[in-house]
Design an enzyme around this catalytic site. Structure first.
Site, mmCIF file in Angstrom:
data_model
loop_
_atom_site.group_PDB
_atom_site.id
_atom_site.type_symbol
_atom_site.label_atom_id
_atom_site.label_comp_id
_atom_site.label_asym_id
_atom_site.label_seq_id
_atom_site.Cartn_x
_atom_site.Cartn_y
_atom_site.Cartn_z
ATOM 1 C CE1 TYR A 103 -3.309 2.913 0.555
ATOM 2 C CE2 TYR A 103 -1.838 3.541 2.346
ATOM 3 C CZ TYR A 103 -2.881 3.842 1.497
ATOM 4 O OH TYR A 103 -3.483 5.078 1.560
ATOM 5 N N PRO B 14 1.334 15.030 2.729
ATOM 6 C CG PRO B 14 -0.530 15.672 1.468
ATOM 7 C CD PRO B 14 0.911 15.995 1.701
ATOM 8 C CB SER C 299 -3.369 12.500 5.385
ATOM 9 O OG SER C 299 -4.309 11.854 4.549
ATOM 10 C CE1 TYR D 66 -7.720 13.044 -2.281
ATOM 11 C CE2 TYR D 66 -7.629 12.442 0.057
ATOM 12 C CZ TYR D 66 -7.113 12.360 -1.230
ATOM 13 O OH TYR D 66 -6.002 11.576 -1.475
ATOM 14 C CB THR E 243 -5.787 16.356 -2.872
ATOM 15 O OG1 THR E 243 -4.791 16.338 -1.842
ATOM 16 C CG2 THR E 243 -5.422 15.322 -3.923
ATOM 17 N NE ARG F 107 -3.826 4.776 -5.300
ATOM 18 C CZ ARG F 107 -4.191 5.610 -4.341
ATOM 19 N NH1 ARG F 107 -4.334 5.184 -3.095
ATOM 20 N NH2 ARG F 107 -4.414 6.895 -4.629
ATOM 21 C CE LYS G 42 0.179 16.218 -2.317
ATOM 22 N NZ LYS G 42 -0.438 15.081 -3.051
ATOM 23 C CB SER H 130 1.707 16.629 -6.371
ATOM 24 O OG SER H 130 1.483 15.333 -5.853
ATOM 25 C CG HIS I 116 -2.197 11.215 -5.310
ATOM 26 N ND1 HIS I 116 -3.237 12.083 -5.129
ATOM 27 C CD2 HIS I 116 -2.276 10.333 -4.281
ATOM 28 C CE1 HIS I 116 -3.919 11.737 -4.045
ATOM 29 N NE2 HIS I 116 -3.342 10.669 -3.514
ATOM 30 N NE ARG J 205 -0.649 6.212 -2.804
ATOM 31 C CZ ARG J 205 -0.606 4.997 -2.269
ATOM 32 N NH1 ARG J 205 0.448 4.224 -2.468
ATOM 33 N NH2 ARG J 205 -1.598 4.541 -1.517
ATOM 34 N N GLY K 241 7.397 14.007 -4.867
ATOM 35 C CA GLY K 241 7.544 12.857 -5.759
ATOM 36 C C GLY K 241 8.979 12.560 -6.133
ATOM 37 N NE ARG L 53 12.407 7.544 -2.869
ATOM 38 C CZ ARG L 53 11.196 8.093 -2.966
ATOM 39 N NH1 ARG L 53 11.016 9.358 -2.592
ATOM 40 N NH2 ARG L 53 10.159 7.408 -3.428
#
Length: 343
Positions: A22, A75, A104, A126, A152, A161, A216, A238, A240, A243, A272, A275
Site C-alpha cells: 500500500y 500528506p 492527511s 479532499y 488535493t 492501484r 496540490k 504533484s 500523487h 498513485r 515525488g 530521495r
C-alpha cells in the site's frame, strides 16, 4: 543516500506485505512512480566555487509563515498501519525538527491529537460533495492550529492501484479509521472522490476559511495559471506519488513550466521522487520554493516510530546543508537553473 535505502529495506521487513505494498505502490504498471525517481537521476548539479557561503541559512517563506527548511512532510494516509506511534509520532518528530507536517484527511488519528505535538501543521483536504461536512472539517483543522489548507485536485476518481487490488486491500483493519472523517454524530464517513469539482470549489473554500489555500496535483502550466487566478496562496506540483494516473509526467519534469506559468506570484512546491539532499537542491534550483517528502517519512516511521521519522528529517536537512555548501550556495535563493544539467 545509502542510509535511506537501508531504512526502506528495514521498513519492508517489519511491515505486513499488504501494508508495504500500500505505501510503496503506485497506479497501474507504476511507470509514473518510477519516472519520478528517474527524473532526478537524469539531473546533475553544476556547482559554483569561491562563493564564500559561510554557514548556510535554509529558511524559506511559505504560506502560513517562515519554515526552518525547504523540506516539508507530504500528506500521507494511515500512519498507524506503519507503526503504533501513528500520525502523532510523525508530528512529534516534525515538531522537534521544526518541519511543517501536512496532516492527511485520511489520517488514522484526529487532527486535534496530532496538533498536540506543537509543530507547524498544514491540513490536506479532499473537498467532499457534502459542503457542510467539508466546512466542518476545515473548521476543525483551523481550530487545531493548522496554518494552511492543501486541496488535493488530482483525484476526481480513485487511481487503480494494482498491488492493492491483488492484495484485496480495500479497508482499514478493525480499530483503525479515518478520524478526520468522523462527523458530529461520531460516524466515520467514507472519503468520496468527486468528479464534479471545479475551480469554483476554491472560491467557495476561500469564503469559508481565512487559511491560505494551496492546490496540490498541478502538472500542466495552464492549471497553474488558473490556480493563481483563483486566488490560491501556493501551487504544489504533484502526481500523487504516482498513485493516480499512471503515465503522468514526472513532477520534476513538469516543474519548470509550472514555475514559468506562475511567474513568482505564489510559491511553487513539488513532491515525488525526492530521495536525497541533492534532489532537494535540484528542485529548488529549478524554481521550487520547497519540496515535500512522502515515502521516506513512512519508511522512518515503520522502521523506528517517531525517532525513525526524526532521523529521516534530520538526515535530509543535514544532507541539504552539505550539498548547498558544495554547490556554492548559502541560501535556497542562491540557486538557479544554470546550476542543473540534464543527462
Amino acid at each position: 543516500m545509502r542510509a535511506l535505502t537501508e531504512l526502506a529495506d528495514r521498513a519492508r521487513r517489519v511491515l505486513e506485505p499488504v501494508y508495504w505494498d500500500y505505501f510503496a505502490g503506485g497506479a497501474g504498471e507504476e511507470r509514473t512512480l518510477r519516472a519520478n525517481i528517474a527524473a532526478f537521476e537524469r539531473r546533475q548539479i553544476v556547482p559554483r566555487v569561491l562563493r564564500a557561503t559561510g554557514p548556510r541559512d535554509l529558511r524559506v517563506v511559505l504560506p502560513g509563515g517562515v519554515s526552518r527548511t525547504p523540506i516539508l512532510v507530504a500528506p500521507t494516509a494511515f500512519h498507524r498501519l506503519a507503526h503504533a506511534d501513528g500520525e502523532s509520532g510523525t508530528a512529534k518528530a516534525a515538531a522537534a525538527t521544526g518541519t511543517v507536517l501536512t496532516v492527511s484527511m485520511a489520517a488514522t488519528e484526529p487532527v486535534e491529537r496530532i496538533a498536540e505535538a506543537g509543530g507547524p501543521l498544514w491540513f490536506q483536504l479532499y473537498p467532499q460533495p457534502d459542503r457542510a461536512f467539508t466546512a466542518a472539517v476545515v473548521e476543525r483543522a483551523e481550530k487545531a492550529g493548522c496554518r494552511a489548507l492543501v486541496v488535493t485536485a488530482d483525484s476526481p476518481v480513485f487511481g487503480r492501484r494494482d498491488r492493492d487490488r491483488r492484495n484485496r486491500f480495500v479497508d482499514l483493519p478493525d480499530g483503525l479509521a479515518c478520524e478526520n472523517m468522523r462527523d458530529a454524530d461520531g460516524r466515520v464517513r467514507d472519503i468520496a472522490m468527486d468528479d464534479t469539482l471545479g475551480w469554483d470549489t476554491i472560491a467557495w473554500l476561500r469564503g469559508v476559511t481565512g487559511l491560505p489555500i494551496l492546490v496540490k496535483g498541478v502538472l500542466h502550466p495552464a492549471d497553474a495559471s488558473a490556480a493563481v487566478a483563483a486566488g490560491v496562496a501556493g501551487v504544489i506540483v504533484s502526481n500523487h506519488g504516482g498513485r493516480q494516473l499512471d503515465g503522468a509526467v514526472a513532477t520534476l519534469d513538469a516543474l519548470p513550466a509550472v514555475v514559468a506559468a506562475v511567474g513568482g506570484r505564489v510559491p511553487v512546491l513539488v513532491d515525488g521522487g525526492v530521495r536525497r539532499g541533492g534532489d532537494v537542491l535540484v528542485a529548488l534550483a529549478l524554481g521550487a520554493t520547497a519540496v515535500l517528502l512522502g515515502r521516506p517519512v513512512l519508511w522512518g516511521l515503520a522502521a523506528g516510530g517517531a525517532p525513525g521519522v526524526h532521523d529521516v528529517l534530520a538526515m535530509f536537512e543535514a544532507d541539504l546543508d552539505h550539498v548547498l555548501a558544495l554547490a556554492g550556495a548559502r541560501t535556497p535563493a542562491d540557486l538557479d537553473a544554470s546550476m542543473v544539467a540534464a543527462s
